[in-house]
Structures are given as C-alpha cells and as structure tokens.
Design a protein around this motif. Structure first.
Motif, PDB file in Angstrom:
ATOM      1  N   SER A  77     -13.963  -3.392 -57.318  1.00 23.19           N
ATOM      2  CA  SER A  77     -12.876  -3.426 -56.343  1.00 23.19           C
ATOM      3  C   SER A  77     -13.361  -3.056 -54.953  1.00 23.19           C
ATOM      4  O   SER A  77     -12.860  -3.591 -53.951  1.00 23.19           O
ATOM      5  CB  SER A  77     -11.766  -2.472 -56.778  1.00 23.19           C
ATOM      6  N   ALA A  78     -14.323  -2.133 -54.873  1.00 24.04           N
ATOM      7  CA  ALA A  78     -14.858  -1.739 -53.565  1.00 24.04           C
ATOM      8  C   ALA A  78     -15.472  -2.936 -52.856  1.00 24.04           C
ATOM      9  O   ALA A  78     -15.198  -3.188 -51.670  1.00 24.04           O
ATOM     10  CB  ALA A  78     -15.890  -0.624 -53.734  1.00 24.04           C
ATOM     11  N   MET A  79     -16.304  -3.692 -53.572  1.00 27.46           N
ATOM     12  CA  MET A  79     -16.927  -4.855 -52.947  1.00 27.46           C
ATOM     13  C   MET A  79     -15.896  -5.950 -52.697  1.00 27.46           C
ATOM     14  O   MET A  79     -15.948  -6.650 -51.678  1.00 27.46           O
ATOM     15  CB  MET A  79     -18.088  -5.360 -53.808  1.00 27.46           C
ATOM     16  N   SER A  80     -14.914  -6.079 -53.596  1.00 27.51           N
ATOM     17  CA  SER A  80     -13.869  -7.083 -53.389  1.00 27.51           C
ATOM     18  C   SER A  80     -13.065  -6.783 -52.124  1.00 27.51           C
ATOM     19  O   SER A  80     -12.776  -7.680 -51.323  1.00 27.51           O
ATOM     20  CB  SER A  80     -12.932  -7.128 -54.596  1.00 27.51           C
ATOM     21  N   ALA A  81     -12.693  -5.517 -51.949  1.00 23.47           N
ATOM     22  CA  ALA A  81     -11.927  -5.136 -50.762  1.00 23.47           C
ATOM     23  C   ALA A  81     -12.769  -5.310 -49.497  1.00 23.47           C
ATOM     24  O   ALA A  81     -12.256  -5.713 -48.447  1.00 23.47           O
ATOM     25  CB  ALA A  81     -11.467  -3.682 -50.890  1.00 23.47           C
ATOM     26  N   THR A  82     -14.057  -5.023 -49.606  1.00 23.21           N
ATOM     27  CA  THR A  82     -14.951  -5.181 -48.454  1.00 23.21           C
ATOM     28  C   THR A  82     -15.085  -6.650 -48.086  1.00 23.21           C
ATOM     29  O   THR A  82     -15.080  -7.009 -46.900  1.00 23.21           O
ATOM     30  CB  THR A  82     -16.335  -4.575 -48.767  1.00 23.21           C
ATOM     31  N   VAL A  83     -15.195  -7.510 -49.100  1.00 28.87           N
ATOM     32  CA  VAL A  83     -15.252  -8.958 -48.853  1.00 28.87           C
ATOM     33  C   VAL A  83     -13.954  -9.434 -48.207  1.00 28.87           C
ATOM     34  O   VAL A  83     -13.963 -10.225 -47.252  1.00 28.87           O
ATOM     35  CB  VAL A  83     -15.528  -9.715 -50.167  1.00 28.87           C
ATOM     36  N   GLY A  84     -12.824  -8.933 -48.698  1.00 33.85           N
ATOM     37  CA  GLY A  84     -11.541  -9.319 -48.116  1.00 33.85           C
ATOM     38  C   GLY A  84     -11.435  -8.921 -46.657  1.00 33.85           C
ATOM     39  O   GLY A  84     -10.991  -9.704 -45.811  1.00 33.85           O
ATOM     40  N   ALA A  85     -11.875  -7.684 -46.366  1.00 31.25           N
ATOM     41  CA  ALA A  85     -11.818  -7.205 -44.984  1.00 31.25           C
ATOM     42  C   ALA A  85     -12.746  -8.002 -44.078  1.00 31.25           C
ATOM     43  O   ALA A  85     -12.378  -8.397 -42.963  1.00 31.25           O
ATOM     44  CB  ALA A  85     -12.187  -5.722 -44.952  1.00 31.25           C
ATOM     45  N   ALA A  86     -13.962  -8.255 -44.567  1.00 31.78           N
ATOM     46  CA  ALA A  86     -14.927  -9.008 -43.765  1.00 31.78           C
ATOM     47  C   ALA A  86     -14.451 -10.448 -43.554  1.00 31.78           C
ATOM     48  O   ALA A  86     -14.632 -11.019 -42.477  1.00 31.78           O
ATOM     49  CB  ALA A  86     -16.294  -8.989 -44.439  1.00 31.78           C
ATOM     50  N   SER A  87     -13.807 -11.027 -44.548  1.00 29.37           N
ATOM     51  CA  SER A  87     -13.269 -12.384 -44.407  1.00 29.37           C
ATOM     52  C   SER A  87     -12.191 -12.431 -43.335  1.00 29.37           C
ATOM     53  O   SER A  87     -12.027 -13.434 -42.638  1.00 29.37           O
ATOM     54  CB  SER A  87     -12.689 -12.873 -45.734  1.00 29.37           C
ATOM     55  N   GLY A  88     -11.448 -11.338 -43.219  1.00 25.63           N
ATOM     56  CA  GLY A  88     -10.410 -11.272 -42.211  1.00 25.63           C
ATOM     57  C   GLY A  88     -10.924 -11.021 -40.817  1.00 25.63           C
ATOM     58  O   GLY A  88     -10.157 -11.021 -39.855  1.00 25.63           O
ATOM     59  N   GLY A  89     -12.234 -10.758 -40.692  1.00 21.30           N
ATOM     60  CA  GLY A  89     -12.829 -10.554 -39.373  1.00 21.30           C
ATOM     61  C   GLY A  89     -13.203  -9.117 -39.073  1.00 21.30           C
ATOM     62  O   GLY A  89     -13.579  -8.802 -37.941  1.00 21.30           O
ATOM     63  N   ALA A  90     -13.104  -8.232 -40.067  1.00 20.37           N
ATOM     64  CA  ALA A  90     -13.430  -6.826 -39.839  1.00 20.37           C
ATOM     65  C   ALA A  90     -14.925  -6.573 -39.978  1.00 20.37           C
ATOM     66  O   ALA A  90     -15.615  -7.257 -40.743  1.00 20.37           O
ATOM     67  CB  ALA A  90     -12.671  -5.952 -40.840  1.00 20.37           C
ATOM     68  N   ARG A  91     -15.427  -5.593 -39.245  1.00 12.89           N
ATOM     69  CA  ARG A  91     -16.775  -5.052 -39.501  1.00 12.89           C
ATOM     70  C   ARG A  91     -16.591  -4.112 -40.694  1.00 12.89           C
ATOM     71  O   ARG A  91     -15.946  -3.062 -40.565  1.00 12.89           O
ATOM     72  CB  ARG A  91     -17.288  -4.325 -38.270  1.00 12.89           C
ATOM     73  N   ALA A  92     -17.132  -4.473 -41.846  1.00 12.50           N
ATOM     74  CA  ALA A  92     -16.809  -3.780 -43.097  1.00 12.50           C
ATOM     75  C   ALA A  92     -18.069  -3.241 -43.763  1.00 12.50           C
ATOM     76  O   ALA A  92     -19.123  -3.886 -43.743  1.00 12.50           O
ATOM     77  CB  ALA A  92     -16.083  -4.714 -44.053  1.00 12.50           C
ATOM     78  N   MET A  93     -17.941  -2.055 -44.360  1.00 14.85           N
ATOM     79  CA  MET A  93     -19.072  -1.420 -45.044  1.00 14.85           C
ATOM     80  C   MET A  93     -18.600  -0.814 -46.366  1.00 14.85           C
ATOM     81  O   MET A  93     -17.426  -0.535 -46.567  1.00 14.85           O
ATOM     82  CB  MET A  93     -19.694  -0.311 -44.180  1.00 14.85           C
ATOM     83  N   THR A  94     -19.557  -0.587 -47.262  1.00 18.53           N
ATOM     84  CA  THR A  94     -19.340   0.212 -48.460  1.00 18.53           C
ATOM     85  C   THR A  94     -20.668   0.868 -48.784  1.00 18.53           C
ATOM     86  O   THR A  94     -21.633   0.742 -48.022  1.00 18.53           O
ATOM     87  CB  THR A  94     -18.823  -0.644 -49.633  1.00 18.53           C
ATOM     88  N   ALA A  95     -20.752   1.572 -49.896  1.00 26.45           N
ATOM     89  CA  ALA A  95     -22.013   2.203 -50.318  1.00 26.45           C
ATOM     90  C   ALA A  95     -21.955   2.380 -51.825  1.00 26.45           C
ATOM     91  O   ALA A  95     -20.866   2.525 -52.410  1.00 26.45           O
ATOM     92  CB  ALA A  95     -22.203   3.553 -49.629  1.00 26.45           C
ATOM     93  N   THR A  96     -23.138   2.398 -52.473  1.00 19.99           N
ATOM     94  CA  THR A  96     -23.133   2.546 -53.921  1.00 19.99           C
ATOM     95  C   THR A  96     -24.509   2.931 -54.437  1.00 19.99           C
ATOM     96  O   THR A  96     -25.453   3.150 -53.664  1.00 19.99           O
ATOM     97  CB  THR A  96     -22.637   1.241 -54.593  1.00 19.99           C
ATOM     98  N   SER A  97     -24.633   2.982 -55.755  1.00 23.06           N
ATOM     99  CA  SER A  97     -25.880   3.261 -56.462  1.00 23.06           C
ATOM    100  C   SER A  97     -25.817   2.585 -57.832  1.00 23.06           C
ATOM    101  O   SER A  97     -24.723   2.424 -58.413  1.00 23.06           O
ATOM    102  CB  SER A  97     -26.073   4.772 -56.709  1.00 23.06           C
ATOM    103  N   ALA A  98     -26.966   2.209 -58.352  1.00 16.99           N
ATOM    104  CA  ALA A  98     -27.185   1.903 -59.767  1.00 16.99           C
ATOM    105  C   ALA A  98     -26.077   1.107 -60.443  1.00 16.99           C
ATOM    106  O   ALA A  98     -25.823  -0.038 -60.086  1.00 16.99           O
ATOM    107  CB  ALA A  98     -27.449   3.211 -60.520  1.00 16.99           C
TER     108      ALA A  98
END
Length: 392
Positions: A61-82
């Motif tokens: 969901s984190a990456m999905s929401a980030t993709v949605g935000a970036a598609s809308g034109g936002a500068r979007a970030m997330t972070a993760t591990s493993a």
C-alpha cells in the motif's frame, strides 16, 4: 554553507527528506528502516515540512499510494527494507514503467527466510532489474548526499525513473558518524521545483494512466524506459559534479582507492569499502600494490567505465553481499565479469560474504588480497567462487 553534526544513517536520511520537503510520503515501518519515517513523521507533526504523510497498512500500500501521488504530479517518497521491498514488488515495477520519479531510501537487510533483520544486499539486488536507478552508500554522509542528488536524477526530463538510495542496515543506519549537512535553502535551490509532465490532476489536459498495453505498443514503451535508464548515466555524472562544486564532495559512478598502479584489487559496494580501505593502507606499507573500486551506481551499470578503470589490474576480487543462487556467482560478479570480457586478461574471482549480517573483518578482507596476490603471481585461479567467512 554546511554544518558539522553527528548523526546515524537513518537520522541523516530523515534530515535529507525534511530538507527535500516532498509533497507526499507514504510509508509502513520495518526494521531497520523504521526510524527514518518515524523521525520524518515528527517533522510533519511539528509543522517543519508541508508534506502529506500517509500511514498505510503494508508496504504494498505504501508504494501504491506513492505511485498514486506521483501520478497526480506530487514529489513523492517512501522508504523500506528487505521484506517490505519484497511486498512492494508488483508496484515497484509499475512505478518504473509509469516513469514516476519517486525517491526511496532502502536500508539493506537480509530477505527472509530464515527471519533475519541484519544487513546484506539481497533486498535491493532482488530488485536490480525492476527499472529503478540504484545508488549505494558507504556511510551516513553518502546516504544523505545520495538522497538529495536522487531527486535531481530521478526528475530529470531525460530520465524520469524512480531511484533507490541504499545504505547497510544497522552498520550505517544505526551507527553515529560525523558528517556535514547543507542549509535548508541550499538544498531547496539545488533540487529545484518539481514540474511534473502529464500529471493525472491536470484536468485541462486529461491523460490516461495505467491503461492496457499489449503487443501493439508495450514493446515501444519498454524501449523508451530502457532509454531513460541509458540517459541516467550522463545525468548522474552531471548532478554529481554539480553537487561536488556545491559541497566539495563530488560523485561519479564509482570511487577509486589506490587503483592507478594496483596489480590486485577488489570491487565492493556499501560499508565494507571502509574496512577494505584500512587493509589497503596496511598492504601498501608492506609493498603490495593493492587497490579498490567502490561501486556507487549499480543501475545503470557503468560497464564501459568499470572496464576502463580496471583493465590494468592482474587479479580482481568481486565482493557480493548477496547470492544469486545460480550455482555460479553473486550478481555483481556476473555483471562485472561480463563488462570485462575481451577487455583484458585479468583473472576475476567472486567472494560472497556478510550474508545475514555476518561480520566482515580486516582479516577476511586481507585473506581476499592474499588470494588475489597468489593468483596474480601464478596466473592460476584455484576457485572462482569463495564463500568468505562461512563455517563449512
């Protein structure tokens, strides 16, 4: 212009994110990355950034929401591990295919199983063919610097690809180091304002996002994606030079250590470079012409530049902190040896090491150089692949 501070790797990256001030951050906690978004959430709560912080129920969901935000034109970030990165897998590929310039710090940790929270590179190496640019960091300073540069690289109009900034879990993420941070306005000016191309929320110029793309156009779109990765090489170098003029810390595809006249050398990524540097100093004092190439950019893979830098070396040891389980080698070795094919007669061998956070000692690294010295002197390779530091 810069401030000398003591920070852990996670604190350094969280500080870079505060200065970047992205429009949207969507994240889910996972050790050893959790501290990055935990610290960043305090910046949101204290009103120190304008970011919309989205708490989600999983990394998918984190990456999905980030993709949605970036598609809308936002500068979007997330972070993760493993395993968090593994759970993002489907959407990681979609982010790259949609040419969304997302920046994602990844704190390297072993992929389960068995369950292990410590460092190796199996997580990001597993995503090496997902279409993301990958920048590796040796220490907290490089993690901070790479995070800031990643924004410029990812958003360049000739690239438009998501970018991972990696650092070794616990070894860097939780270790305190002295480093230098830039002033907020300097970072803001360096990264500039993000002007998205064809954002979903531009209702005056409507676009379709994520349509079915079959045999009539899919190949062309994938070819364009590959061209973006090809273009990323020049952009990475240009941004690294510009950052160097700003900070005194220039960046390229890789960093050389006593490589000019080296007869034996290792190729390494991440924090192990610091350990190797100490071994090289000792060997040089003993008259051994040892050197090192620390690879920063794994995607795009700088094959031509690596071959040129290593063509004079008699014996090369490639250090892989993950295993491909292909019964031949680790992933870095496979690409490096391919890059060196036909360039020179160097003997190239592979060492898989540090799996699951296994310590890598000075003695371990020295034993690699001793193997390489023997190979360089005799021209004979006893074995191509060695599991370094394992009990067998």
């Amino acid at each position: 212009m810069s401030t000398r501070v003591a920070k852990t790797g996670n604190e350094a990256v969280a500080e870079a994110m505060r200065q970047i001030d992205p429009d949207v951050v969507a994240a889910y906690p996972i050790t050893p990355q959790t501290e990055i978004v935990q610290i960043f959430s305090s910046f949101v709560a204290d009103g120190r950034v304008d970011t919309e912080f989205v708490t989600v129920e999983s990394e998918h969901s984190a990456m999905s929401a980030t993709v949605g935000a970036a598609s809308g034109g936002a500068r979007a970030m997330t972070a993760t591990s493993a395993n968090g990165l593994a759970l993002m897998w489907e959407i990681v590929y979609i982010a790259a295919s949609m040419r969304l310039p997302i920046v994602m710090p990844v704190v390297n940790r072993a992929l389960s199983g068995p369950l292990n929270i410590h460092c190796d590179h199996s997580d990001t190496m597993g995503a090496r063919d997902s279409g993301w640019i990958q920048l590796f960091s040796e220490n907290a300073q490089e993690a901070y610097d790479n995070a800031i540069q990643a924004v410029r690289i990812a958003e360049h109009k000739d690239v438009l690809l998501p970018t991972m900034v990696t650092m070794d879990g616990f070894i860097i993420s939780h270790a305190m180091e002295v480093m230098h941070t830039l002033e907020d306005d300097v970072v803001k000016k360096f990264i500039g304002e993000y002007v998205p191309e064809n954002p979903l929320l531009d209702v005056d110029h409507p676009v379709t996002v994520g349509p079915l793309d079959l045999y009539d156009w899919n190949f062309e779109h994938k070819r364009q994606q590959a061209e973006g990765m090809r273009n990323a090489g020049k952009v990475i170098l240009d941004v690294g030079r510009e950052y160097g003029k700003l900070t005194g810390r220039g960046y390229g595809f890789f960093e050389e250590c006593m490589l000019d006249d080296a007869e034996i050398a290792i190729v390494v990524l991440g924090s192990t470079a610091g350990t190797a540097r100490e071994v090289i100093k000792t060997l040089r004092a003993e008259g051994v012409k040892a050197g090192m190439l620390k690879l920063r950019t794994f995607r795009p893979f700088p094959a031509v530049e690596l071959a040129e830098a290593l063509k004079h070396v008699k014996a090369i040891g490639v250090m892989d902190r993950s295993d491909s389980f292909n019964a031949v080698s680790g992933p870095v070795f496979a690409e490096l040896r391919s890059a060196m094919y036909g360039v020179c007669g160097a003997k190239i061998v592979n060492y898989i090491y540090g799996i699951g956070g296994r310590d890598v000692t000075l003695e371990n690294i020295r034993s690699v150089y001793e193997d390489l010295k023997k190979t360089a002197d005799t021209g004979m390779v006893e074995r191509t692949l060695t599991y370094l530091g394992v009990r067998e």
